[in-house]
Write an enzyme that holds these catalytic residues in place. Sequence first.
Site, PDB file in Angstrom:
ATOM      1  N   ASP A   1      72.310  31.281   0.491  1.00  0.00           N
ATOM      2  CA  ASP A   1      72.232  32.709   0.116  1.00  0.00           C
ATOM      3  C   ASP A   1      71.658  32.922  -1.282  1.00  0.00           C
ATOM      4  O   ASP A   1      70.740  33.718  -1.484  1.00  0.00           O
ATOM      5  CB  ASP A   1      73.608  33.376   0.281  1.00  0.00           C
ATOM      6  CG  ASP A   1      74.672  32.820  -0.669  1.00  0.00           C
ATOM      7  OD1 ASP A   1      74.582  31.646  -1.081  1.00  0.00           O
ATOM      8  OD2 ASP A   1      75.611  33.569  -0.992  1.00  0.00           O
TER       9      ASP A   1
ATOM     10  N   TRP B   1      77.337  20.186   7.945  1.00  0.00           N
ATOM     11  CA  TRP B   1      77.887  19.007   7.261  1.00  0.00           C
ATOM     12  C   TRP B   1      77.827  19.356   5.770  1.00  0.00           C
ATOM     13  O   TRP B   1      76.815  19.129   5.119  1.00  0.00           O
ATOM     14  CB  TRP B   1      77.022  17.773   7.497  1.00  0.00           C
ATOM     15  CG  TRP B   1      76.901  17.324   8.901  1.00  0.00           C
ATOM     16  CD1 TRP B   1      77.662  16.386   9.532  1.00  0.00           C
ATOM     17  CD2 TRP B   1      75.928  17.768   9.864  1.00  0.00           C
ATOM     18  NE1 TRP B   1      77.227  16.233  10.824  1.00  0.00           N
ATOM     19  CE2 TRP B   1      76.175  17.069  11.057  1.00  0.00           C
ATOM     20  CE3 TRP B   1      74.887  18.704   9.845  1.00  0.00           C
ATOM     21  CZ2 TRP B   1      75.417  17.263  12.213  1.00  0.00           C
ATOM     22  CZ3 TRP B   1      74.129  18.904  10.988  1.00  0.00           C
ATOM     23  CH2 TRP B   1      74.408  18.187  12.149  1.00  0.00           C
ATOM     24  N   ARG B   2      78.859  19.997   5.298  1.00  0.00           N
ATOM     25  CA  ARG B   2      78.807  20.432   3.896  1.00  0.00           C
ATOM     26  C   ARG B   2      80.127  20.208   3.176  1.00  0.00           C
ATOM     27  O   ARG B   2      80.242  20.569   2.008  1.00  0.00           O
ATOM     28  CB  ARG B   2      78.418  21.906   3.817  1.00  0.00           C
ATOM     29  CG  ARG B   2      79.529  22.857   4.208  1.00  0.00           C
ATOM     30  CD  ARG B   2      79.103  24.288   4.371  1.00  0.00           C
ATOM     31  NE  ARG B   2      78.525  24.924   3.189  1.00  0.00           N
ATOM     32  CZ  ARG B   2      78.276  26.230   3.136  1.00  0.00           C
ATOM     33  NH1 ARG B   2      78.563  27.002   4.160  1.00  0.00           N
ATOM     34  NH2 ARG B   2      77.762  26.750   2.062  1.00  0.00           N
TER      35      ARG B   2
ATOM     36  N   ASP C   1      70.554  39.137   1.124  1.00  0.00           N
ATOM     37  CA  ASP C   1      70.041  38.343  -0.007  1.00  0.00           C
ATOM     38  C   ASP C   1      68.739  38.947  -0.534  1.00  0.00           C
ATOM     39  O   ASP C   1      68.511  39.011  -1.745  1.00  0.00           O
ATOM     40  CB  ASP C   1      69.768  36.893   0.412  1.00  0.00           C
ATOM     41  CG  ASP C   1      70.978  36.229   1.050  1.00  0.00           C
ATOM     42  OD1 ASP C   1      72.113  36.644   0.734  1.00  0.00           O
ATOM     43  OD2 ASP C   1      70.787  35.306   1.869  1.00  0.00           O
TER      44      ASP C   1
END
Length: 303
Positions: A30, A102-103, A259
């Site tokens: 973002d 996957w963070r 954004d």
Amino acid sequence: MKRIVSIGECMGELSETGVPGTLSMGFAGDTLNTAWYLRRMLPGDWTVDYVTAVGTDGLSNRLVEYLDSERIGTRHIQRLSDKTIGLYYIELKNGERSFTYWRSDSAAKRLAGDVETLEQALAGASIAYWSGITLAILAQADRQTLIDALMRFAARGGKVIFDPNLRPRLWESADAMREWITRAAGIADLCLPSHEDEASWFGDRDAEATAKRYRQAGAKRVAVKNGPGEISLLDADGQLAIVPVQPAAIVVDTTAAGDSFNAGFMAAELAGGTMAQAASAGAALAGRVIGARGALVPQAIEV
Ligand code: AMP
């Protein structure tokens, strides 16, 4: 000094190319989206720096190279040798996008781990932009470290701009999200919430209620986005104004609507526009961004 810092997490994005067995690789997040639009809209005497943490691996290097190629400043990106960037995979199923992430161990979670580094990144900037996603991914102590650093920045005359960007799945609980978001909004010169999310999690009955709640929390000014609905503004004197939005004839992909709105708003204010003019500019940009696929739409920017 004409310098904006955008603080947050940027991830690698894997998506289907349509050719079986191959994926395409991009970068998204973002606060990066907003930095990207700002960079393309602001005159060349402005510096747009991205503040995050990445690893020292090949993928992290590719992200930094990408930012460099987009003329987004990378000087204040921390390199952590034991981490790498987060990743997500977009799958299209019957026209609907679904995401696998996957963070949970990404380098960006440590972006506020070192006060000195943060202070250096903020020193000399005139605007610091960040979001509720930036806040959500941090450990509790680091959340406070970042808020404190931004408070000192504001006390020196810097302007803090905050998009609450509510993402309950990133938070330990809905209560924690509400509490931290309210605290973070309280130090903002400008808060840029989206009413639909706010109504879901704070129970605001309309956009004016969202604006008033954030002003009560301490935000000096508030601009509430509301999809195709009008923008509700509360200025520094607490005056309410309404700015119409032209509903898009065709909506292709709403990714980065908020954004890009934020970037359009900030760029217009920096060019000397009023809050109402800034809201119109933000809505016009976001309206073009949602007419094309993807978060970063070069043709949406008017030159
Ligand atoms: P949201 O975060 O959904 O409130 O959207 C952010 C901004 O994107 C809004 O303030 C509008 O300026 C723009 N936007 C979103 N959806 C639409 C739409 N259907 N038509 C025109 N503009 C839109």
